[in-house]
Write an enzyme that holds these catalytic residues in place. Structure first.
Site, PDB file in Angstrom:
ATOM      1  N   TRP A 105     -30.516   1.540 -35.811  1.00  0.00           N
ATOM      2  CA  TRP A 105     -30.090   2.724 -36.579  1.00  0.00           C
ATOM      3  C   TRP A 105     -29.002   3.451 -35.817  1.00  0.00           C
ATOM      4  CZ3 TRP A 105     -31.371   2.516 -41.374  1.00  0.00           C
ATOM      5  CH2 TRP A 105     -31.095   3.602 -42.208  1.00  0.00           C
TER       6      TRP A 105
ATOM      7  N   ASP B 174     -23.099  11.376 -36.501  1.00  0.00           N
ATOM      8  CA  ASP B 174     -22.937  12.523 -37.397  1.00  0.00           C
ATOM      9  C   ASP B 174     -24.049  12.554 -38.445  1.00  0.00           C
ATOM     10  OD1 ASP B 174     -22.017  10.226 -38.772  1.00  0.00           O
ATOM     11  OD2 ASP B 174     -20.684  11.424 -40.013  1.00  0.00           O
TER      12      ASP B 174
ATOM     13  N   GLU C  51     -24.666   9.546 -40.363  1.00  0.00           N
ATOM     14  CA  GLU C  51     -25.214   8.440 -39.567  1.00  0.00           C
ATOM     15  C   GLU C  51     -24.227   7.305 -39.361  1.00  0.00           C
ATOM     16  OE1 GLU C  51     -28.938   7.848 -42.166  1.00  0.00           O
ATOM     17  OE2 GLU C  51     -29.734   8.622 -40.287  1.00  0.00           O
ATOM     18  N   GLU C  52     -22.940   7.631 -39.349  1.00  0.00           N
ATOM     19  CA  GLU C  52     -21.933   6.575 -39.281  1.00  0.00           C
ATOM     20  C   GLU C  52     -21.064   6.631 -38.030  1.00  0.00           C
ATOM     21  OE1 GLU C  52     -21.359   6.073 -44.120  1.00  0.00           O
ATOM     22  OE2 GLU C  52     -19.993   7.350 -42.998  1.00  0.00           O
TER      23      GLU C  52
ATOM     24  N   GLU D  17     -28.891  10.966 -55.262  1.00  0.00           N
ATOM     25  CA  GLU D  17     -28.002  11.259 -54.141  1.00  0.00           C
ATOM     26  C   GLU D  17     -26.559  11.417 -54.620  1.00  0.00           C
ATOM     27  OE1 GLU D  17     -26.826   8.005 -51.303  1.00  0.00           O
ATOM     28  OE2 GLU D  17     -28.008   9.222 -49.899  1.00  0.00           O
TER      29      GLU D  17
END
Ligand code: NAG
Ligand code: NAG
Ligand code: NAG
Ligand code: NAG
Ligand code: NAG
Length: 573
Positions: free
Chosen positions: A140, A196, A199-200, A424
């Site tokens: 992750w 961030d 999550e990238e 989303e």
């Protein structure tokens, strides 16, 4: 016309009602749906969160394409900030047991050993866990250092209410130790790179920095209020250092906040809008140091960010340049082919609603060269200056900005399906809901935008009157105490020094090498703080009459522990 049938979804209303497109009408039907949708995603008894432990917030019940049946510290904390605000502002007194459950669940998660570490070694920045409260061990984007900050902000809001309601024992004995772990984490690790909120990107992120700053300010105030003053000085000095760093994201040439310091993107990002709304403090007025929603920098940034989507989403085509459009995370987004997000769309409206409330409280609007382009969208001939609330310009601007803000809600409304469920994303070409269904954070974003539009002001966190230090002081991160002991016989006037592979050890420079002392000759000693969990290479050197003699090869090497201290017992080689 879409038909909203709450009865079939949550059993709230007995009859189907229509869902017109105005922001007023939308909020009046959608707010109860969003609240029910949010509560349905919280264990143990939420209708859609089966299997979630008590107090655990699932991100979404969606299990395939994408699988969001996990709990994220960020999402959960933002959700519980909404719940805690509703409870502490007296809007819904039934929510207390939910908050108590959340606290218990998060206190347990803090202690779960996970791929980011243990509670004492960086584990607090683990982004997500399984919904039974166990560690998620797959690959992750970790660590994510906004989680501890956002969690402490939610819990501090609750703690302040408890203190005002005569329950200081629980705050001091039970809440504070948990809040303190998160604050200590932020205070130590804020200056380390982070993934961030999307999550990238692994660098520094405006949202993360902004919420870290807020957490330490209100954490320091809480600590002072309950007499736990040991860390107050550290929190205050680190908050000042963070506020200094926060200023560096602003790009005066382009008029926007560069959301991340890495990643090779434009940096125009919903990250910045979310930071502004989640650090809103009406007592700070339109202060630009903390990028308040009505600050000239945040408004300039908002325009650049919104405009960046006008040409990238087909559903925005034909919409005139001063009207609301669908917006997403960032214009270069490719996740699900890159689409508008509901929570980003509501966030734009919310920043503007927050701004409107603040201008009302301040009694005027100030137009600066930085915010001129933003205001000219609503009044093409407006000039820089201060327009008091009795002026025609103030009336005209606030009315047009309210219409603009409502426009973002109306876009989200247009693409909300008939049952009021909020996913989303919505498709950039058709507007159809996309990706995870019933995203808890999406529901939270409806509630916070609706609350601001209704004039509700969350408690102040101490943003008023802050100034950023002129010189930014970095924070070296977690340190351990290391003692270098070396047995070395020397002649009179000869001294032993150490150099090595990290800053403190002078990056191998013999000129600035650190001297050891010979209090236990022939053992020479020096104790220094070195970065934790790091491989360190070093050598001792002798200096005599200006001559430097190095130890023979190879370099010495050791790994510092994650916490505590370490002693090296060497002999000159
Ligand atoms: C203080 O608050 C906690 C958490 O809700 C509760 O369990 C406790 O009973 C309260 N104590 C008092 C004295 O009200
Ligand atoms: C650490 O802080 C310094 C000083 O503000 C800043 O220049 C640097 O980019 C920061 N690095 C990270 C990873 O936050
Ligand atoms: C994130 O970036 C930092 C600094 O460039 C680097 O040291 C670290 O290994 C990176 N972490 C991950 C997980 O890629
Ligand atoms: C010791 O470390 C220095 C600095 O990295 C390096 O230049 C040198 O080659 C190393 N010595 C050996 C023997 O590896
Ligand atoms: C050095 O000596 C101290 C005291 O005897 C001992 O505690 C420590 O473990 C030793 N260090 C190493 C790296 O062996």
């Amino acid at each position: 016309m879409r038909i909203l049938c709450l009865a079939s979804v949550f059993g709230l209303l007995g009859s189907a009602v229509s869902q017109p497109a105005s922001a007023d009408a939308y909020f009046s039907t959608e707010l109860p749906v969003a609240k029910a949708g949010l509560l349905a995603n919280i264990g143990p008894s939420g209708a859609k969160s089966s299997g979630a432990k008590s107090g655990i917030v699932i991100a979404s019940p969606n299990t395939v394409n994408p699988n969001y049946l996990f709990t994220w510290v960020r999402d959960s904390s933002l959700v519980f900030k909404v719940i805690t605000d509703q409870f502490t502002l007296g809007q819904d007194t039934s929510l207390r047991s939910q908050i108590d459950n959340f606290f218990t669940a998060e206190a347990a998660l803090q202690q779960v050993s996970n791929p980011s570490g243990l509670v004492t070694t960086g584990g607090l920045a683990e982004p997500k866990f399984n919904i039974d409260g166990t560690a998620f061990t797959g690959p992750w984007g970790r660590p994510q250092r906004d989680g501890p900050a956002l969690r402490s902000t939610a819990l501090i809001t609750y703690a302040n209410w408890l203190l005002s309601n005569g329950n200081s024992t629980f705050v001091t004995n039970t809440l504070w130790p948990v809040i303190k772990l998160d604050l200590d984490y932020v205070s130590t690790y804020w200056n380390q790179s982070t993934f961030d909120l999307w999550e990238e990107i692994n660098s520094s992120s405006f949202f993360t920095t902004a919420v870290q700053h807020r957490a330490l300010r209100e954490g320091s105030a809480l600590a002072t209020r309950i007499g736990q003053t040991a860390s107050v000085g550290t929190y205050d000095s680190q908050a000042a250092n963070i506020l200094c760093f926060l200023q560096t994201y602003w790009n005066p040439t382009t008029g926007y906040i560069t959301a991340n310091t890495g990643g090779g993107r434009s940096g125009k990002d919903s990250n910045t809008v979310l930071a502004s709304i989640h650090t809103w403090d009406i007592n700070a007025g339109c202060d630009a140091t903390t990028f308040q929603p009505c600050s000239d920098k945040a408004l300039s940034n908002l325009k650049v960010y919104v405009d960046s989507f006008r040409s990238v989403y087909p559903i925005n085509s034909g919409i005139n340049a001063a009207s609301a459009v669908a917006v997403g995370r960032y214009p270069e987004d490719v996740y699900f082919n890159g689409n508008p997000w509901y929570l980003s769309t509501f966030a734009v409206a919310e920043q503007l609603y927050d701004g409107l409330l603040t201008w009302q409280s301040v009694g005027s609007i100030q137009v600066t060269t930085t915010s001129l382009a933003f205001f000219r969208q609503f009044s093409p001939s407006i000039a820089t200056g201060t327009y008091t609330s009795t002026s025609p310009q103030y009336t005209q601007l606030t009315s047009a900005i309210k219409t603009f803000a409502d426009g973002f809600v109306e876009i989200a409304a247009k693409y909300t399906p008939s049952n009021g469920g909020i996913a989303e994303q919505y498709d950039k070409s058709t507007g159809a809901p996309l990706s995870a269904a019933d995203l808890t954070w999406s529901y939270a974003s409806v509630l916070t935008a609706g609350a601001s539009r209704a004039g509700i002001k969350p408690a102040s966190w101490g943003a008023s009157g802050l100034t950023a230090p002129a010189k930014c002081v970095p924070n070296p991160g977690p340190q351990v105490s290391v003692t270098f002991n070396v047995q070395a016989t020397t002649q009179f006037g000869e001294n032993i020094f150490v150099v090595g592979s990290v800053d403190v050890l002078q990056n191998w420079s013999p000129d600035t090498a650190l001297p050891l002392s010979a209090t236990n000759y022939p053992t020479w000693s020096l104790t220094v703080n070195l970065p934790a969990n790091t491989n360190i290479q070093y050598k001792y050197i002798r200096k005599f009459n200006g001559q430097v003699t190095w130890e023979s090869d190879p370099n010495n090497s050791f790994n510092t522990p994650a916490t505590g201290g370490f002693t090296l017992n060497d002999s000159w080689r």
